[in-house]
Design a protein around this motif. Structure first.
Motif, mmCIF file in Angstrom:
data_model
loop_
_atom_site.group_PDB
_atom_site.id
_atom_site.type_symbol
_atom_site.label_atom_id
_atom_site.label_comp_id
_atom_site.label_asym_id
_atom_site.label_seq_id
_atom_site.Cartn_x
_atom_site.Cartn_y
_atom_site.Cartn_z
ATOM 1 N N ALA A 144 0.814 -1.223 0.000
ATOM 2 C CA ALA A 144 0.000 0.000 0.000
ATOM 3 C C ALA A 144 0.845 1.269 0.000
ATOM 4 N N VAL A 145 2.076 1.183 -0.500
ATOM 5 C CA VAL A 145 2.907 2.371 -0.638
ATOM 6 C C VAL A 145 2.471 3.129 -1.888
ATOM 7 N N ASP A 146 2.220 4.418 -1.731
ATOM 8 C CA ASP A 146 1.796 5.266 -2.841
ATOM 9 C C ASP A 146 2.995 5.513 -3.752
ATOM 10 N N LEU A 147 2.903 5.054 -5.000
ATOM 11 C CA LEU A 147 4.002 5.168 -5.951
ATOM 12 C C LEU A 147 3.830 6.338 -6.909
ATOM 13 N N GLY A 148 2.855 7.199 -6.633
ATOM 14 C CA GLY A 148 2.686 8.382 -7.460
ATOM 15 C C GLY A 148 1.626 8.206 -8.533
ATOM 16 N N THR A 149 1.428 9.266 -9.304
ATOM 17 C CA THR A 149 0.383 9.302 -10.325
ATOM 18 C C THR A 149 0.994 9.354 -11.716
ATOM 19 N N VAL A 150 0.404 8.605 -12.632
ATOM 20 C CA VAL A 150 0.826 8.615 -14.036
ATOM 21 C C VAL A 150 -0.385 8.935 -14.909
ATOM 22 N N ASP A 151 -0.109 9.456 -16.106
ATOM 23 C CA ASP A 151 -1.206 9.826 -17.012
ATOM 24 C C ASP A 151 -1.920 8.601 -17.574
ATOM 25 N N LYS A 152 -1.154 7.532 -17.789
ATOM 26 C CA LYS A 152 -1.711 6.328 -18.404
ATOM 27 C C LYS A 152 -1.301 5.117 -17.570
ATOM 28 N N ALA A 153 -2.256 4.238 -17.315
ATOM 29 C CA ALA A 153 -1.952 3.049 -16.519
ATOM 30 C C ALA A 153 -0.948 2.166 -17.257
ATOM 31 N N PRO A 154 0.072 1.661 -16.558
ATOM 32 C CA PRO A 154 1.041 0.768 -17.204
ATOM 33 C C PRO A 154 0.361 -0.457 -17.805
ATOM 34 N N GLU A 170 -10.638 1.985 3.156
ATOM 35 C CA GLU A 170 -10.834 0.573 3.502
ATOM 36 C C GLU A 170 -10.985 -0.286 2.252
ATOM 37 N N THR A 171 -11.707 0.246 1.269
ATOM 38 C CA THR A 171 -11.903 -0.497 0.023
ATOM 39 C C THR A 171 -10.595 -0.629 -0.730
ATOM 40 N N VAL A 172 -9.855 0.480 -0.811
ATOM 41 C CA VAL A 172 -8.555 0.441 -1.490
ATOM 42 C C VAL A 172 -7.629 -0.563 -0.815
ATOM 43 N N SER A 173 -7.603 -0.581 0.514
ATOM 44 C CA SER A 173 -6.751 -1.525 1.244
ATOM 45 C C SER A 173 -7.143 -2.963 0.953
ATOM 46 N N MET A 179 -4.833 -8.039 -4.516
ATOM 47 C CA MET A 179 -3.869 -8.064 -5.620
ATOM 48 C C MET A 179 -2.482 -8.489 -5.153
ATOM 49 N N GLY A 180 -2.113 -8.074 -3.938
ATOM 50 C CA GLY A 180 -0.764 -8.365 -3.448
ATOM 51 C C GLY A 180 -0.494 -9.837 -3.239
ATOM 52 N N GLU A 181 -1.526 -10.635 -3.046
ATOM 53 C CA GLU A 181 -1.348 -12.071 -2.827
ATOM 54 C C GLU A 181 -1.267 -12.875 -4.126
ATOM 55 N N LEU A 182 -1.505 -12.215 -5.243
ATOM 56 C CA LEU A 182 -1.502 -12.919 -6.528
ATOM 57 C C LEU A 182 -0.101 -13.001 -7.116
ATOM 58 N N ARG A 183 0.218 -14.138 -7.720
ATOM 59 C CA ARG A 183 1.443 -14.232 -8.483
ATOM 60 C C ARG A 183 1.321 -13.351 -9.727
#
Length: 251
Positions: A144-154, A170-173, A179-183
């Motif tokens: 849940a570290v904020d990595l900043g904002t980009v114009d287009k999703a990678p 809470e929803t974002v967490s 997502m973090g548990e997925l390979r």
């Protein structure tokens, strides 16, 4: 050591033996003094290197990062360590301070790069989710570290859709935990994910051959849920509910 010569008969035999012993003692002490002199010279060289301004840190080269401004890292390290003789600069200490100051970096590898320089290689944190907002897509990693904002999703990064409203913390967490548990291979198949709240996750799965809409429910058992959904999608299912992964429901 060579054996002592045999004592000679006569009045001078004791004197000859004493002379030999004294000569060998002088030779032994000469060797010891030479060894001590070498040690003292080495200590002096180390002391000069330890304190000498000729070896002070003057340059920091930083590479490997797309999320962290490498010039800022270089300036930060020089502000902290610049002018310090390089032998006094501890790579581990520099690594810790860089990671504390730049949380978007997951790892920092510090090496000496000459008598006055350091080389730092930064490893970025890996985003697992992009959240669309008014100013672009905000990226988060699995912690849940904020990595900043980009114009287009990678490319191949799952995008969170709030279903017409901005999701709360809470929803974002919950989504980040999911997502973090997925390979990576499973994560890349999940094109989008929607969440009205922390207990109502759903998304679009793309296996490469088939797309399917999937209901996940809460954030628990994410790997099992996505694997089960991918298997069902491969069988041609397009509407899948794996909120209870042991009892999936399909169209």
């Amino acid at each position: 050591m060579a054996p002592l010569p045999p004592a000679r008969a006569g009045d001078n035999s004791t004197a000859d033996l004493t002379g030999v012993i004294r000569a060998r003692r002088r030779q032994t002490w000469r060797r010891r003094l030479i060894a001590i002199g070498i040690v003292i010279a080495l200590i002096a060289l180390v002391a000069v290197a330890w304190f000498s301004p000729l070896l002070s840190l003057q340059k920091v080269q930083v590479s490997g990062s797309q999320l962290v401004d490498t010039d800022e890292v270089s300036s930060f390290v020089l502000d902290e360590q610049g002018g310090t003789p390089l032998p006094q600069v501890r790579p581990g200490t520099v690594e810790d301070s860089v990671l504390k100051e730049f949380p978007k970096a997951e790892a920092a590898s510090v090496h000496y790069a000459g008598p006055r320089a350091l080389e730092i290689e930064i490893t970025d944190r890996t985003p697992v989710i992009a959240i669309e907002g008014e100013s672009g897509f905000r990226l988060y990693d699995s912690e849940a570290v904020d990595l900043g904002t980009v114009d287009k999703a990678p490319k191949k990064l799952t995008v969170l859709n709030g279903g017409g409203h901005q999701p709360d913390r809470e929803t974002v967490s919950a989504v980040i935990r999911f997502m973090g548990e997925l390979r990576p291979e499973l994560r890349h198949q999940l094109v989008t994910i929607e969440a009205k709240d922390a207990m109502s996750l759903k998304g679009t799965l793309d296996t490469g051959k088939q797309k399917a809409k999937v209901v996940f429910g809460d954030s628990s058992d994410s790997s099992l849920k996505v694997r089960t959904a991918a298997q069902l999608a491969a069988e041609g299912r397009t509407e899948i509910d794996v909120s209870v992964p042991s009892v999936p429901v399909t169209d």
